[in-house]
Design an enzyme around this catalytic site. Structure first.
Site, mmCIF file in Angstrom:
data_model
loop_
_atom_site.group_PDB
_atom_site.id
_atom_site.type_symbol
_atom_site.label_atom_id
_atom_site.label_comp_id
_atom_site.label_asym_id
_atom_site.label_seq_id
_atom_site.Cartn_x
_atom_site.Cartn_y
_atom_site.Cartn_z
ATOM 1 N N SER A 6 4.789 -8.587 -1.567
ATOM 2 C CA SER A 6 3.962 -7.733 -1.451
ATOM 3 C C SER A 6 3.460 -7.015 0.320
ATOM 4 O O SER A 6 3.988 -5.924 0.571
ATOM 5 C CB SER A 6 2.514 -8.317 -1.437
ATOM 6 O OG SER A 6 1.405 -7.478 -0.700
ATOM 7 N N LEU A 150 -0.963 -10.859 -4.234
ATOM 8 C CA LEU A 150 -2.280 -9.766 -4.115
ATOM 9 C C LEU A 150 -1.581 -10.055 -2.978
ATOM 10 O O LEU A 150 -1.849 -10.465 -1.951
ATOM 11 C CB LEU A 150 -4.139 -10.759 -4.515
ATOM 12 C CG LEU A 150 -3.565 -11.105 -5.928
ATOM 13 C CD1 LEU A 150 -5.523 -11.523 -5.971
ATOM 14 C CD2 LEU A 150 -3.139 -8.829 -6.549
ATOM 15 N N ASP A 151 -2.465 -8.896 -2.476
ATOM 16 C CA ASP A 151 -2.635 -8.264 -1.126
ATOM 17 C C ASP A 151 -3.634 -9.278 -0.206
ATOM 18 O O ASP A 151 -4.457 -8.895 -1.298
ATOM 19 C CB ASP A 151 -2.596 -6.598 -0.955
ATOM 20 C CG ASP A 151 -1.545 -5.745 -1.088
ATOM 21 O OD1 ASP A 151 -0.370 -6.434 -1.617
ATOM 22 O OD2 ASP A 151 -2.093 -4.257 -1.361
ATOM 23 N N LYS A 152 -3.172 -8.716 0.927
ATOM 24 C CA LYS A 152 -4.019 -9.681 1.868
ATOM 25 C C LYS A 152 -5.396 -9.450 1.715
ATOM 26 O O LYS A 152 -6.371 -10.297 1.481
ATOM 27 C CB LYS A 152 -4.138 -9.747 3.287
ATOM 28 C CG LYS A 152 -4.704 -10.484 4.249
ATOM 29 C CD LYS A 152 -4.144 -10.119 5.682
ATOM 30 C CE LYS A 152 -5.393 -10.959 6.839
ATOM 31 N NZ LYS A 152 -4.407 -11.566 8.111
#
Length: 329
Positions: A6, A150-152
């Protein structure tokens, strides 16, 4: 294939050199593009090609050069494991399901999935270890158990492998696109009621932190349906058919409907400008990131093959924005 990187490129990457990077030494380019040290970039360059050829670090790049980086391991000198103070500040990770093979968890917003260049604080891997959870040993230690990510600043449901056999099975399901993932999002503006976005995505030549729709990028498909709309916002159900870096964020920006709260893609300022009330403005500020939540995932159990489906409740901040928009209608 499910994009396992990501914010980094350890699974490999292809870059096409733009005008902003023309004239740079290739090792300096890799250092910036991969967010690694210059010495690390020079090591990665040993297996990297430019226009199909191996090159030395001192060569300079030209517009439209193709730089192909094969998969590489995370820097062995990178720290693995959070400090006690970082773990104390970290949120607890809710577990929706757990057995001997795997877990289904809810990743909180603001938590990085695994160790990476430039990231600080306790990662999801650190938190799960601190909670006493067994994790698969596939890949580097700092990525134990991680099959996808998942993105942060994206919250929601994730699968985590506890055994190596489960890890490989789930990874194969992702690669075969047999795992169904749906997201809930709040976007700026109101799109058409339903849509399918088929647009290739690649790294932006002007901002390395962003992805953008561009010919020659990686094929990417996103489907969406408007669940609810307000004057200048809409609530979407998003079906992610491929898993590219920032795919949803880039595709919705391409449609001129960036995610509310997404400062990187222009959705934060626009949402604040269009907020219908003070309560809505406060809710947008309180999101501390994009209004995006992975809310369902469906897959086959890696050992039994049993069909499974899980849903992660919307976070409080997300619900607050929905209620604020309802109230102002």
């Amino acid at each position: 294939m499910e994009d396992l990187n990501s914010e980094d490129f350890t699974a490999g990457a292809v870059f096409h050199v733009g005008e902003d990077d023309a004239g740079k030494r290739v090792d300096a380019f890799l250092s910036q593009a991969l967010s690694v040290s210059r010495s690390r970039a020079q090591k990665i360059l040993e297996t990297t090609t430019v226009n199909g050829q191996f090159v030395k670090a001192k060569i300079t790049l030209k517009v439209d050069d193709e730089v192909v980086v094969p998969p590489f391991e995370i820097d062995s000198e990178a720290p693995v494991g959070a400090t006690p103070e970082e773990l104390e500040r970290a949120p607890e990770v809710p577990i929706l399901y757990e057995d001997d093979d795997m877990m289904v968890i809810v990743k909180p917003r603001g938590v990085t999935v695994h160790v990476g260049a430039g990231e600080t604080g306790a990662t999801l891997v650190d938190i799960l270890r601190a909670q006493g959870k067994a994790l698969s040993s596939v890949g580097p230690a700092g990525r134990a158990g991680i099959v996808h990510r998942l993105d942060k600043d994206t919250s929601g449901v994730m699968l985590v492998a506890k055994t190596d056999a489960a890890h490989w099975n789930l990874a194969a399901q992702f690669e075969a696109r047999q795992i169904e993932k749906h997201y809930i999002a709040i976007v700026n503006g109101v799109p058409t009621p339903r849509g399918r976005i088929e647009a290739a995505i690649d790294r932006s030549h002007t901002n390395r932190k962003k992805m953008t729709v561009t010919p020659g990028g990686r094929p990417s498909i996103t489907e969406y349906e408007v669940l609810k709309s307000w004057a200048k916002f809409a609530l979407l159900d998003i079906n992610l058919l491929t898993g590219r870096t920032h795919q949803i964020r880039a595709h919705l920006t391409y449609l001129h409907h960036p995610l509310a709260g997404d400062s990187l893609y222009g959705g934060f300022h626009r949402a604040l400008t269009c907020a219908p009330s003070e309560r809505a403005s406060e809710a947008i500020n309180a999101l501390n990131g994009q209004a995006l939540h992975a809310y369902t995932i469906a897959f086959a159990h890696p050992t039994t093959g049993e069909p499974m489906r899980f849903e992660a409740p919307l976070p409080a901040g997300f619900n607050e924005l929905v209620e604020a928009l309802d109230e102002a209608t």
